[in-house]
Design an enzyme around this catalytic site. Structure first.
Site, short mmCIF file in Angstrom:
data_model
loop_
_atom_site.label_atom_id
_atom_site.label_comp_id
_atom_site.label_asym_id
_atom_site.label_seq_id
_atom_site.Cartn_x
_atom_site.Cartn_y
_atom_site.Cartn_z
N CYS A 101 0.83 -1.21 0.00
CA CYS A 101 0.00 0.00 0.00
C CYS A 101 0.87 1.26 0.00
O CYS A 101 0.65 2.18 -0.80
CB CYS A 101 -0.97 -0.01 1.17
SG CYS A 101 -0.26 -0.54 2.75
N TYR A 102 1.88 1.30 0.86
CA TYR A 102 2.77 2.47 0.86
C TYR A 102 3.46 2.63 -0.51
O TYR A 102 3.52 3.74 -1.05
CB TYR A 102 3.85 2.33 1.93
CG TYR A 102 3.46 2.68 3.35
CD1 TYR A 102 2.91 3.92 3.67
CD2 TYR A 102 3.69 1.79 4.40
CE1 TYR A 102 2.61 4.26 5.00
CE2 TYR A 102 3.40 2.11 5.71
CZ TYR A 102 2.85 3.35 6.01
OH TYR A 102 2.56 3.67 7.32
#
Ligand code: NAP
Length: 354
Positions: free
Chosen positions: A153-154
Protein backbone atom coordinates in the site's frame (compact mmCIF):
# COMPACT_ATOMS: atom_id res chain seq x y z
CA UNK A 1 -14.83 -17.79 -13.74
CA UNK A 2 -14.18 -19.52 -10.40
CA UNK A 3 -11.68 -17.92 -8.02
CA UNK A 4 -10.05 -18.90 -4.74
CA UNK A 5 -9.21 -16.38 -2.02
CA UNK A 6 -6.56 -17.54 0.46
CA UNK A 7 -6.63 -15.58 3.71
CA UNK A 8 -10.33 -14.76 3.40
CA UNK A 9 -10.56 -13.95 7.12
CA UNK A 10 -8.07 -11.05 6.92
CA UNK A 11 -8.83 -7.47 5.90
CA UNK A 12 -7.43 -7.84 2.38
CA UNK A 13 -9.12 -11.22 1.88
CA UNK A 14 -12.47 -10.00 3.22
CA UNK A 15 -12.57 -7.06 0.83
CA UNK A 16 -11.43 -9.33 -2.02
CA UNK A 17 -14.31 -11.78 -1.45
CA UNK A 18 -16.78 -8.88 -1.42
CA UNK A 19 -15.38 -7.31 -4.59
CA UNK A 20 -15.21 -10.64 -6.41
CA UNK A 21 -18.73 -11.68 -5.42
CA UNK A 22 -20.14 -8.60 -7.16
CA UNK A 23 -17.79 -8.85 -10.16
CA UNK A 24 -19.76 -9.47 -13.37
CA UNK A 25 -17.28 -12.08 -14.70
CA UNK A 26 -16.92 -14.08 -11.47
CA UNK A 27 -19.44 -16.88 -10.99
CA UNK A 28 -18.02 -18.61 -7.90
CA UNK A 29 -15.80 -17.48 -5.00
CA UNK A 30 -14.02 -20.07 -2.82
CA UNK A 31 -12.98 -18.57 0.53
CA UNK A 32 -10.07 -20.27 2.29
CA UNK A 33 -8.40 -19.70 5.64
CA UNK A 34 -6.48 -21.72 8.16
CA UNK A 35 -8.21 -20.85 11.44
CA UNK A 36 -11.77 -20.73 10.06
CA UNK A 37 -11.51 -23.85 7.87
CA UNK A 38 -14.78 -25.79 7.96
CA UNK A 39 -16.81 -22.90 9.38
CA UNK A 40 -19.75 -21.32 7.57
CA UNK A 41 -18.48 -18.34 5.57
CA UNK A 42 -21.33 -16.16 6.92
CA UNK A 43 -19.86 -16.64 10.39
CA UNK A 44 -16.34 -15.48 9.40
CA UNK A 45 -17.59 -12.32 7.67
CA UNK A 46 -20.87 -11.38 9.33
CA UNK A 47 -21.10 -8.18 7.26
CA UNK A 48 -21.22 -10.05 3.94
CA UNK A 49 -24.67 -9.87 2.27
CA UNK A 50 -26.83 -12.84 3.37
CA UNK A 51 -29.04 -12.88 0.28
CA UNK A 52 -28.92 -11.65 -3.31
CA UNK A 53 -26.53 -12.23 -6.22
CA UNK A 54 -23.30 -11.72 -4.23
CA UNK A 55 -24.33 -14.21 -1.54
CA UNK A 56 -25.28 -16.82 -4.14
CA UNK A 57 -21.74 -16.76 -5.62
CA UNK A 58 -20.00 -17.57 -2.33
CA UNK A 59 -19.16 -21.09 -1.24
CA UNK A 60 -21.01 -21.59 2.03
CA UNK A 61 -18.10 -23.16 3.88
CA UNK A 62 -14.57 -21.87 4.37
CA UNK A 63 -11.99 -24.37 3.08
CA UNK A 64 -8.51 -24.96 4.40
CA UNK A 65 -5.80 -23.62 2.05
CA UNK A 66 -4.81 -27.20 1.09
CA UNK A 67 -8.38 -28.19 0.30
CA UNK A 68 -8.98 -25.03 -1.72
CA UNK A 69 -5.77 -25.43 -3.73
CA UNK A 70 -6.66 -29.03 -4.64
CA UNK A 71 -9.38 -27.52 -6.86
CA UNK A 72 -8.58 -23.80 -7.11
CA UNK A 73 -10.63 -22.85 -10.19
CA UNK A 74 -9.32 -20.33 -12.74
CA UNK A 75 -7.38 -17.96 -10.47
CA UNK A 76 -5.93 -17.81 -6.95
CA UNK A 77 -5.65 -14.65 -4.88
CA UNK A 78 -3.34 -15.00 -1.93
CA UNK A 79 -3.95 -12.52 0.91
CA UNK A 80 -1.62 -14.36 3.27
CA UNK A 81 1.28 -12.83 5.22
CA UNK A 82 4.69 -12.55 3.55
CA UNK A 83 6.83 -15.55 4.33
CA UNK A 84 3.73 -17.77 4.27
CA UNK A 85 2.19 -16.89 0.93
CA UNK A 86 4.84 -18.26 -1.45
CA UNK A 87 5.08 -21.55 0.43
CA UNK A 88 1.30 -22.10 0.49
CA UNK A 89 0.91 -21.18 -3.20
CA UNK A 90 3.88 -23.23 -4.41
CA UNK A 91 1.84 -26.35 -5.37
CA UNK A 92 -0.28 -24.40 -7.87
CA UNK A 93 2.29 -21.91 -9.16
CA UNK A 94 2.72 -22.61 -12.87
CA UNK A 95 -0.63 -24.36 -13.29
CA UNK A 96 -3.08 -21.61 -12.24
CA UNK A 97 -2.50 -17.83 -12.34
CA UNK A 98 -1.78 -16.41 -8.89
CA UNK A 99 -2.18 -12.82 -7.70
CA UNK A 100 -0.19 -12.52 -4.48
CA UNK A 101 -0.95 -9.61 -2.16
CA UNK A 102 2.06 -10.37 0.02
CA UNK A 103 5.62 -9.16 -0.54
CA UNK A 104 7.01 -12.62 -1.36
CA UNK A 105 7.44 -11.96 -5.11
CA UNK A 106 7.64 -8.16 -5.25
CA UNK A 107 11.40 -7.65 -5.21
CA UNK A 108 13.81 -8.45 -7.97
CA UNK A 109 17.09 -8.09 -6.10
CA UNK A 110 18.02 -10.99 -3.80
CA UNK A 111 20.19 -8.73 -1.60
CA UNK A 112 17.41 -6.21 -1.27
CA UNK A 113 14.96 -8.97 -0.31
CA UNK A 114 17.37 -10.40 2.27
CA UNK A 115 18.02 -7.06 3.92
CA UNK A 116 14.31 -6.07 3.96
CA UNK A 117 12.84 -9.40 5.11
CA UNK A 118 15.76 -11.00 6.96
CA UNK A 119 15.53 -14.20 4.91
CA UNK A 120 16.27 -15.54 1.46
CA UNK A 121 13.78 -15.06 -1.39
CA UNK A 122 11.25 -17.87 -1.07
CA UNK A 123 11.35 -19.15 -4.69
CA UNK A 124 14.16 -17.35 -6.56
CA UNK A 125 13.38 -19.07 -9.89
CA UNK A 126 9.86 -17.69 -9.85
CA UNK A 127 10.92 -14.26 -8.68
CA UNK A 128 12.15 -13.36 -12.14
CA UNK A 129 8.86 -14.55 -13.68
CA UNK A 130 6.61 -12.53 -11.40
CA UNK A 131 5.27 -9.22 -12.69
CA UNK A 132 5.01 -6.26 -10.32
CA UNK A 133 1.33 -5.40 -10.17
CA UNK A 134 1.38 -1.62 -10.26
CA UNK A 135 -1.45 -1.69 -12.80
CA UNK A 136 -0.92 1.67 -14.51
CA UNK A 137 2.77 0.92 -15.15
CA UNK A 138 2.94 -2.76 -16.05
CA UNK A 139 -0.26 -3.38 -18.04
CA UNK A 140 1.37 -5.03 -21.01
CA UNK A 141 3.29 -7.57 -18.93
CA UNK A 142 0.37 -8.13 -16.54
CA UNK A 143 -1.85 -9.15 -19.45
CA UNK A 144 0.09 -12.41 -19.82
CA UNK A 145 1.49 -12.87 -16.30
CA UNK A 146 0.89 -16.10 -14.39
CA UNK A 147 2.31 -14.72 -11.16
CA UNK A 148 1.41 -11.17 -10.20
CA UNK A 149 3.09 -9.56 -7.21
CA UNK A 150 0.53 -7.02 -6.03
CA UNK A 151 2.36 -3.96 -4.64
CA UNK A 152 2.33 -2.82 -1.03
CA UNK A 153 0.00 0.00 0.00
CA UNK A 154 2.77 2.47 0.86
CA UNK A 155 4.67 1.71 -2.38
CA UNK A 156 1.49 2.23 -4.47
CA UNK A 157 0.82 5.55 -2.73
CA UNK A 158 4.42 6.73 -3.24
CA UNK A 159 5.24 5.28 -6.66
CA UNK A 160 2.18 6.49 -8.58
CA UNK A 161 3.09 10.17 -8.05
CA UNK A 162 6.84 9.61 -8.15
CA UNK A 163 7.43 7.48 -11.26
CA UNK A 164 6.49 10.12 -13.87
CA UNK A 165 8.64 12.63 -11.97
CA UNK A 166 11.82 10.53 -11.75
CA UNK A 167 11.40 9.48 -15.38
CA UNK A 168 11.39 13.16 -16.36
CA UNK A 169 13.92 14.81 -14.11
CA UNK A 170 16.87 13.72 -11.97
CA UNK A 171 16.22 14.52 -8.30
CA UNK A 172 18.90 16.53 -6.52
CA UNK A 173 19.60 14.89 -3.16
CA UNK A 174 17.36 12.25 -1.60
CA UNK A 175 13.67 11.95 -2.38
CA UNK A 176 11.84 12.24 0.97
CA UNK A 177 8.54 10.37 1.38
CA UNK A 178 6.46 11.08 4.50
CA UNK A 179 3.45 8.79 4.68
CA UNK A 180 0.49 8.25 7.01
CA UNK A 181 -1.38 4.98 7.32
CA UNK A 182 -4.67 3.93 8.92
CA UNK A 183 -4.57 1.01 11.36
CA UNK A 184 -6.03 -1.60 8.98
CA UNK A 185 -2.72 -1.38 7.11
CA UNK A 186 -1.28 -3.61 9.83
CA UNK A 187 -3.85 -6.38 9.21
CA UNK A 188 -6.56 -7.95 11.37
CA UNK A 189 -4.47 -9.31 14.12
CA UNK A 190 -4.57 -9.07 17.90
CA UNK A 191 -1.56 -6.97 18.88
CA UNK A 192 -1.24 -4.59 21.82
CA UNK A 193 0.14 -1.93 19.48
CA UNK A 194 -3.12 -1.98 17.51
CA UNK A 195 -5.52 -1.63 20.45
CA UNK A 196 -7.95 1.27 20.36
CA UNK A 197 -6.53 2.64 23.62
CA UNK A 198 -3.02 2.62 22.16
CA UNK A 199 -3.89 4.25 18.86
CA UNK A 200 -6.73 6.70 19.46
CA UNK A 201 -5.62 10.35 19.96
CA UNK A 202 -2.13 9.18 19.08
CA UNK A 203 0.16 9.34 16.06
CA UNK A 204 3.74 8.21 15.61
CA UNK A 205 6.47 7.76 13.05
CA UNK A 206 8.02 4.30 12.90
CA UNK A 207 10.82 2.54 10.98
CA UNK A 208 11.91 5.85 9.42
CA UNK A 209 14.59 6.44 6.77
CA UNK A 210 15.53 3.12 5.21
CA UNK A 211 14.27 0.89 8.05
CA UNK A 212 10.76 0.00 6.82
CA UNK A 213 10.58 -3.09 4.57
CA UNK A 214 8.61 -1.14 1.96
CA UNK A 215 11.64 1.12 1.52
CA UNK A 216 13.27 -1.65 -0.51
CA UNK A 217 10.25 -2.00 -2.79
CA UNK A 218 9.95 1.74 -3.38
CA UNK A 219 13.69 2.18 -3.96
CA UNK A 220 13.86 -0.77 -6.38
CA UNK A 221 11.02 0.52 -8.54
CA UNK A 222 12.48 4.04 -8.56
CA UNK A 223 15.82 2.63 -9.69
CA UNK A 224 14.07 0.69 -12.49
CA UNK A 225 12.47 3.94 -13.60
CA UNK A 226 15.57 6.07 -13.74
CA UNK A 227 16.46 7.26 -10.24
CA UNK A 228 20.23 7.16 -9.89
CA UNK A 229 21.49 5.08 -6.96
CA UNK A 230 23.49 6.86 -4.27
CA UNK A 231 27.14 6.91 -5.31
CA UNK A 232 28.77 7.84 -2.02
CA UNK A 233 31.30 9.92 -3.97
CA UNK A 234 31.74 12.35 -1.08
CA UNK A 235 32.72 9.48 1.21
CA UNK A 236 29.26 9.16 2.81
CA UNK A 237 26.49 6.87 1.72
CA UNK A 238 23.35 8.95 1.16
CA UNK A 239 20.28 6.85 0.44
CA UNK A 240 18.55 8.13 -2.69
CA UNK A 241 15.17 7.66 -0.97
CA UNK A 242 14.12 8.27 2.61
CA UNK A 243 10.76 6.82 3.61
CA UNK A 244 9.12 7.97 6.84
CA UNK A 245 5.90 6.06 7.63
CA UNK A 246 3.49 7.15 10.37
CA UNK A 247 0.64 5.32 12.04
CA UNK A 248 -2.40 7.55 12.62
CA UNK A 249 -5.77 6.98 14.33
CA UNK A 250 -7.81 6.23 11.22
CA UNK A 251 -9.29 2.88 10.15
CA UNK A 252 -8.76 2.87 6.41
CA UNK A 253 -6.73 5.25 4.27
CA UNK A 254 -3.26 6.44 3.45
CA UNK A 255 -1.63 9.75 2.53
CA UNK A 256 1.89 10.52 1.29
CA UNK A 257 3.67 13.86 0.99
CA UNK A 258 6.81 13.57 -1.09
CA UNK A 259 9.54 16.16 -1.52
CA UNK A 260 11.67 16.08 -4.67
CA UNK A 261 14.36 18.73 -5.23
CA UNK A 262 15.22 19.21 -8.89
CA UNK A 263 17.95 21.20 -10.68
CA UNK A 264 15.72 24.16 -11.61
CA UNK A 265 12.22 25.60 -11.51
CA UNK A 266 11.88 24.60 -15.17
CA UNK A 267 12.71 20.97 -14.30
CA UNK A 268 10.08 20.99 -11.54
CA UNK A 269 7.52 22.34 -14.03
CA UNK A 270 8.46 19.60 -16.52
CA UNK A 271 7.90 17.00 -13.79
CA UNK A 272 4.43 18.41 -13.06
CA UNK A 273 3.59 18.31 -16.79
CA UNK A 274 4.74 14.68 -16.92
CA UNK A 275 2.33 13.79 -14.15
CA UNK A 276 -0.54 15.29 -16.13
CA UNK A 277 0.53 13.67 -19.38
CA UNK A 278 0.95 10.24 -17.82
CA UNK A 279 -2.32 10.07 -15.93
CA UNK A 280 -4.82 12.16 -17.90
CA UNK A 281 -6.60 9.09 -19.26
CA UNK A 282 -6.34 6.77 -16.24
CA UNK A 283 -9.71 5.68 -14.83
CA UNK A 284 -8.49 5.36 -11.24
CA UNK A 285 -6.15 8.37 -11.01
CA UNK A 286 -7.44 11.85 -10.32
CA UNK A 287 -5.14 14.87 -10.36
CA UNK A 288 -6.10 17.66 -7.99
CA UNK A 289 -3.60 20.30 -9.18
CA UNK A 290 -2.24 22.32 -6.25
CA UNK A 291 -5.21 21.28 -4.06
CA UNK A 292 -4.11 18.80 -1.34
CA UNK A 293 -6.13 15.59 -1.76
CA UNK A 294 -8.02 14.15 1.25
CA UNK A 295 -8.33 10.52 2.34
CA UNK A 296 -12.06 10.82 3.09
CA UNK A 297 -12.76 11.51 -0.58
CA UNK A 298 -11.31 8.19 -1.78
CA UNK A 299 -12.22 5.89 1.11
CA UNK A 300 -14.04 2.77 -0.11
CA UNK A 301 -12.88 3.36 -3.70
CA UNK A 302 -10.09 2.22 -6.01
CA UNK A 303 -9.22 5.82 -6.83
CA UNK A 304 -5.93 7.56 -6.12
CA UNK A 305 -5.82 11.33 -5.89
CA UNK A 306 -2.58 13.15 -6.57
CA UNK A 307 -1.83 16.83 -6.03
CA UNK A 308 1.40 18.79 -6.46
CA UNK A 309 2.88 22.13 -5.51
CA UNK A 310 5.97 23.70 -7.00
CA UNK A 311 8.22 25.81 -4.77
CA UNK A 312 11.12 27.07 -6.87
CA UNK A 313 13.07 24.00 -7.99
CA UNK A 314 11.23 21.70 -5.58
CA UNK A 315 8.14 19.69 -6.39
CA UNK A 316 5.98 18.48 -3.51
CA UNK A 317 3.71 15.56 -4.40
CA UNK A 318 0.63 14.72 -2.31
CA UNK A 319 -1.23 11.44 -2.79
CA UNK A 320 -4.05 9.59 -1.06
CA UNK A 321 -5.57 6.15 -1.49
CA UNK A 322 -7.52 3.55 0.45
CA UNK A 323 -4.95 1.00 1.64
CA UNK A 324 -7.41 -1.89 1.38
CA UNK A 325 -8.63 -0.92 -2.10
CA UNK A 326 -5.97 0.52 -4.45
CA UNK A 327 -3.39 -0.41 -1.81
CA UNK A 328 -4.43 -4.11 -1.80
CA UNK A 329 -7.69 -5.84 -2.87
CA UNK A 330 -8.92 -3.21 -5.36
CA UNK A 331 -5.64 -3.17 -7.27
CA UNK A 332 -5.59 -7.00 -7.17
CA UNK A 333 -9.02 -7.07 -8.89
CA UNK A 334 -7.80 -4.41 -11.35
CA UNK A 335 -4.90 -6.75 -12.15
CA UNK A 336 -7.29 -9.68 -12.60
CA UNK A 337 -9.22 -7.54 -15.08
CA UNK A 338 -6.04 -6.77 -17.01
CA UNK A 339 -4.87 -10.40 -16.93
CA UNK A 340 -8.18 -11.83 -18.16
CA UNK A 341 -9.02 -9.07 -20.66
CA UNK A 342 -12.05 -7.73 -18.75
CA UNK A 343 -12.76 -3.97 -18.72
CA UNK A 344 -10.24 -2.60 -16.22
CA UNK A 345 -12.89 -0.98 -14.05
CA UNK A 346 -15.17 -4.08 -13.90
CA UNK A 347 -16.36 -4.84 -10.37
CA UNK A 348 -14.59 -1.76 -8.99
CA UNK A 349 -17.30 0.83 -8.64
CA UNK A 350 -17.07 2.91 -5.45
CA UNK A 351 -18.59 2.15 -2.15
CA UNK A 352 -17.75 -1.07 -0.29
CA UNK A 353 -16.57 -0.71 3.29
CA UNK A 354 -15.57 -3.39 5.77
N1 NAP B 1 -3.79 -4.45 5.16
C1 NAP B 1 -3.33 -3.74 4.14
O1 NAP B 1 -3.59 -2.53 4.03
C2 NAP B 1 -2.46 -4.38 3.08
C3 NAP B 1 -2.10 -3.62 1.97
C4 NAP B 1 -1.30 -4.20 0.97
C5 NAP B 1 -0.85 -5.49 1.10
N2 NAP B 1 -1.18 -6.20 2.21
C6 NAP B 1 -0.67 -7.58 2.30
O2 NAP B 1 -1.75 -8.46 2.06
C7 NAP B 1 -1.60 -9.64 2.85
C8 NAP B 1 -2.84 -9.77 3.75
O3 NAP B 1 -2.90 -8.62 4.57
P1 NAP B 1 -4.09 -8.38 5.59
O4 NAP B 1 -3.98 -7.01 6.06
O5 NAP B 1 -5.36 -8.86 4.99
O6 NAP B 1 -3.64 -9.38 6.77
P2 NAP B 1 -4.53 -9.98 7.94
O7 NAP B 1 -5.75 -9.17 8.13
O8 NAP B 1 -3.61 -10.18 9.08
O9 NAP B 1 -4.96 -11.41 7.33
C9 NAP B 1 -4.02 -12.42 7.08
C10 NAP B 1 -4.72 -13.68 6.60
O10 NAP B 1 -3.73 -14.71 6.48
C11 NAP B 1 -4.09 -15.84 7.29
N3 NAP B 1 -2.87 -16.37 7.93
C12 NAP B 1 -2.10 -15.75 8.85
N4 NAP B 1 -1.04 -16.52 9.15
C13 NAP B 1 -1.16 -17.64 8.41
C14 NAP B 1 -0.37 -18.83 8.28
N5 NAP B 1 0.76 -18.98 8.97
N6 NAP B 1 -0.79 -19.80 7.41
C15 NAP B 1 -1.93 -19.63 6.71
N7 NAP B 1 -2.73 -18.53 6.80
C16 NAP B 1 -2.33 -17.55 7.63
C17 NAP B 1 -5.08 -15.31 8.30
O11 NAP B 1 -5.97 -16.36 8.55
P3 NAP B 1 -6.03 -17.20 9.84
O12 NAP B 1 -7.41 -16.92 10.33
O13 NAP B 1 -5.89 -18.58 9.34
O14 NAP B 1 -4.93 -16.79 10.76
C18 NAP B 1 -5.79 -14.19 7.54
O15 NAP B 1 -6.85 -14.72 6.77
C19 NAP B 1 -0.30 -9.45 3.65
O16 NAP B 1 0.75 -10.08 3.00
C20 NAP B 1 -0.11 -7.94 3.65
O17 NAP B 1 1.23 -7.56 3.80
C21 NAP B 1 -2.00 -5.70 3.20
Amino acid sequence: MRVTVLGATGYGGMLLTRLLARHPEVKRVIPAARSAAGEPFAQTDPGFPRTGPAASKMDERVRSPDEALADPGDLVFSALPHGVSAEVCLPVLGSVPVIDLSADFRLDGADRFRSAYGREMPVPDLQSKSVYGLSEWYRTRLASADLIANPGCYPTCALLPLLPVVETTAPVGPVVINALSGISGAGRKAKALLLYAERTENATAYNVGTAHRHHAEIAEQLLFHGLADADGSDGHLHPSVLFNPHLIPMKQGMAATIVVHTESAAAAERAADALRGRYEMEPFIELTGSEPPETRHIRGTNRVRIGRRIDGATIILMSVLDNLWKGAAGQAVQNMNIRFGFPETAGLSDGLEL
